[in-house]
Design an enzyme around this catalytic site. Structure first.
Site, PDB file in Angstrom:
ATOM      1  N   HIS A   1       0.841  -1.200   0.000  1.00 31.17           N
ATOM      2  CA  HIS A   1       0.000   0.000   0.000  1.00 31.17           C
ATOM      3  C   HIS A   1       0.873   1.246   0.000  1.00 31.17           C
ATOM      4  O   HIS A   1       1.059   1.906   1.024  1.00 31.17           O
ATOM      5  CB  HIS A   1      -0.949  -0.009   1.198  1.00 31.17           C
TER       6      HIS A   1
ATOM      7  N   HIS B   1       1.044   1.438  -5.772  1.00 34.86           N
ATOM      8  CA  HIS B   1      -0.288   0.825  -5.830  1.00 34.86           C
ATOM      9  C   HIS B   1      -1.336   1.859  -6.230  1.00 34.86           C
ATOM     10  O   HIS B   1      -2.244   1.559  -7.019  1.00 34.86           O
ATOM     11  CB  HIS B   1      -0.652   0.223  -4.475  1.00 34.86           C
TER      12      HIS B   1
ATOM     13  N   HIS C   1      -7.424   6.537  -2.834  1.00 32.00           N
ATOM     14  CA  HIS C   1      -8.240   5.540  -2.138  1.00 32.00           C
ATOM     15  C   HIS C   1      -7.517   4.855  -0.980  1.00 32.00           C
ATOM     16  O   HIS C   1      -8.159   4.267  -0.111  1.00 32.00           O
ATOM     17  CB  HIS C   1      -8.770   4.494  -3.125  1.00 32.00           C
ATOM     18  N   ASP C   2      -6.175   4.889  -0.943  1.00 33.54           N
ATOM     19  CA  ASP C   2      -5.424   4.316   0.185  1.00 33.54           C
ATOM     20  C   ASP C   2      -4.534   5.355   0.842  1.00 33.54           C
ATOM     21  O   ASP C   2      -3.496   5.027   1.420  1.00 33.54           O
ATOM     22  CB  ASP C   2      -4.581   3.128  -0.286  1.00 33.54           C
TER      23      ASP C   2
ATOM     24  N   ASP D   1      -8.911  -2.109  -7.994  1.00 36.15           N
ATOM     25  CA  ASP D   1      -8.202  -2.293  -6.725  1.00 36.15           C
ATOM     26  C   ASP D   1      -7.807  -3.741  -6.483  1.00 36.15           C
ATOM     27  O   ASP D   1      -6.822  -4.017  -5.792  1.00 36.15           O
ATOM     28  CB  ASP D   1      -9.081  -1.768  -5.586  1.00 36.15           C
TER      29      ASP D   1
END
Length: 381
Positions: free
Chosen positions: A11, A15, A51-52, A202
């Site tokens: 992560h 990514h 998103h992360d 994802d």
């Protein structure tokens, strides 16, 4: 670029870039026809980048079991996804909404980040709603419910294998069909098709061409095993699913992940974006055979030469698609699976089976006996 931390094996910013590129590819393959405006496309692409954001390298299970500050703040519900969404939305707020008293955005650094500067207030609200909801929707505990609900939306509008293109324009989905993908959430109409595309991006690592799919596998397992090591040190037992380096088999993990998570997702996606059938599913099937052949070698079983040759050829995925569609469905309620149920299924599917001991292999049920030998000592007492 440094958020999430580069120290995370999986992560990290790579990514984030990969999810963005994969989502963009899905949109280019035909997914963009499900957007009703350029603003929606912009919003979902920005969500892929963020998103992360701020990921600590330890998943939701760890946050809840360790009673981290984040789990307390977000009441053990989609802990990291709520944090990612809040962090990213806060960044947008700092960039666009705060004023330093002189009519400028707060600080030169945040002012330069104001990507929403020229939007009208209603556009900003619509962007943030989609942006925030898309990030929250990447929670893997929502996966099975998300797939089931999307399958219901798709099957209610079209026949199996067709694509609901408007008769007047081959680049647009019929407006009446497109309405089925909108759902009212938090008082706003959200495009669930675009959220599903981001979720597919994802989890798409096993659908990448080699050597990328093996590299992503190594990175993912490394991060999970590091979490398992920390859980051991902190006596958080039993370890979270997929985090026990002593009991997780790499080949089994990837075979299970593809068969139960990734392939059903992309087969459903192929109903929405037909190009997925020719551009993505063949790669996914070749990668599945790769892990299955590695498993055979691990067990000392022969690998058919025909299978090895087939890996170099174009895969015919029609049978796979049809089998996936008519296969057993996972039944979920109208809302979602609970996190515990999802983790239990994940553990059941991906956990390395324990090897039988020699005693277990030779043990017979009570009362069974060798019919070719009348010696009573052959009975199992």
């Amino acid at each position: 670029e440094s958020d999430p931390p580069p120290a995370n094996p999986y992560h990290n910013s790579t990514h984030a870039a990969d999810a963005l590129q994969t989502l963009f590819s899905l949109l280019c393959l035909g997914g963009s026809s499900y957007a009703s405006s350029p603003l929606e496309l912009f919003g979902i692409l920005c969500a892929a980048v963020c998103h992360d954001m701020g990921h600590p390298g330890r998943n939701n299970s760890f946050q809840v079991r360790s009673k981290s500050d984040l789990s307390v703040i977000y009441n053990d519900v989609s802990v990291l996804e709520n944090m990612h969404a809040a962090r990213a939305t806060r960044l947008l707020s700092l960039a666009g909404d705060e004023d330093d008293g002189g009519g400028n955005s707060a600080g030169s650094e945040t002012g330069d980040l104001d990507i929403l500067a020229r939007m009208q207030p209603t556009q900003k609200d619509a962007f943030r709603s989609l942006f925030r909801r898309a990030i929250l929707n990447t929670d893997m505990t929502l996966h099975f419910a998300q797939v089931a609900q999307m399958k219901a939306r798709v099957s209610s509008g079209i026949g199996r294998g067709s694509h609901p293109l408007d008769d007047d324009d081959d680049d647009l989905v019929d407006g009446r069909y497109l309405e089925k993908f909108y759902q009212t959430m938090d008082g706003r109409s959200i495009n669930m098709a675009l959220l599903f595309f981001l979720h597919a991006a994802d989890v798409s690592n096993p659908a990448k061409a080699g050597p990328l799919f093996t590299e992503w596998c190594e990175r993912s397992l490394r991060e999970l095993f590091e979490q398992g090591d920390e859980e051991r040190r902190r006596y958080l037992l039993p370890l979270s699913p997929m985090c026990d380096r002593d009991n997780i088999n790499k080949n089994d993990s990837q075979i299970g992940y593809i068969k139960f998570i990734v392939r059903p997702t992309f087969v459903l996606l192929s109903d929405m974006i037909p190009n997925v059938v020719t551009e993505i599913l063949p790669v996914l099937e070749r990668n599945l055979r790769y892990w299955e052949n590695r498993k055979k070698v691990e067990l000392g079983l022969p690998v058919d030469e025909e299978e090895e040759e087939a890996e170099e050829q174009e895969t015919d995925v029609e049978e796979v698609v049809e089998a996936e569609k008519v296969g057993p469905n996972i039944v979920v309620d109208d809302a979602t699976l609970s996190g515990d149920e999802s983790l239990l299924m994940e553990e059941h599917v991906l956990k390395k089976p324990k090897e039988k001991s020699r005693t277990e292999e030779t043990r017979k049920p009570k009362g069974d006996y060798d019919r070719n030998n009348n010696n009573n000592n052959n009975k199992h007492e």
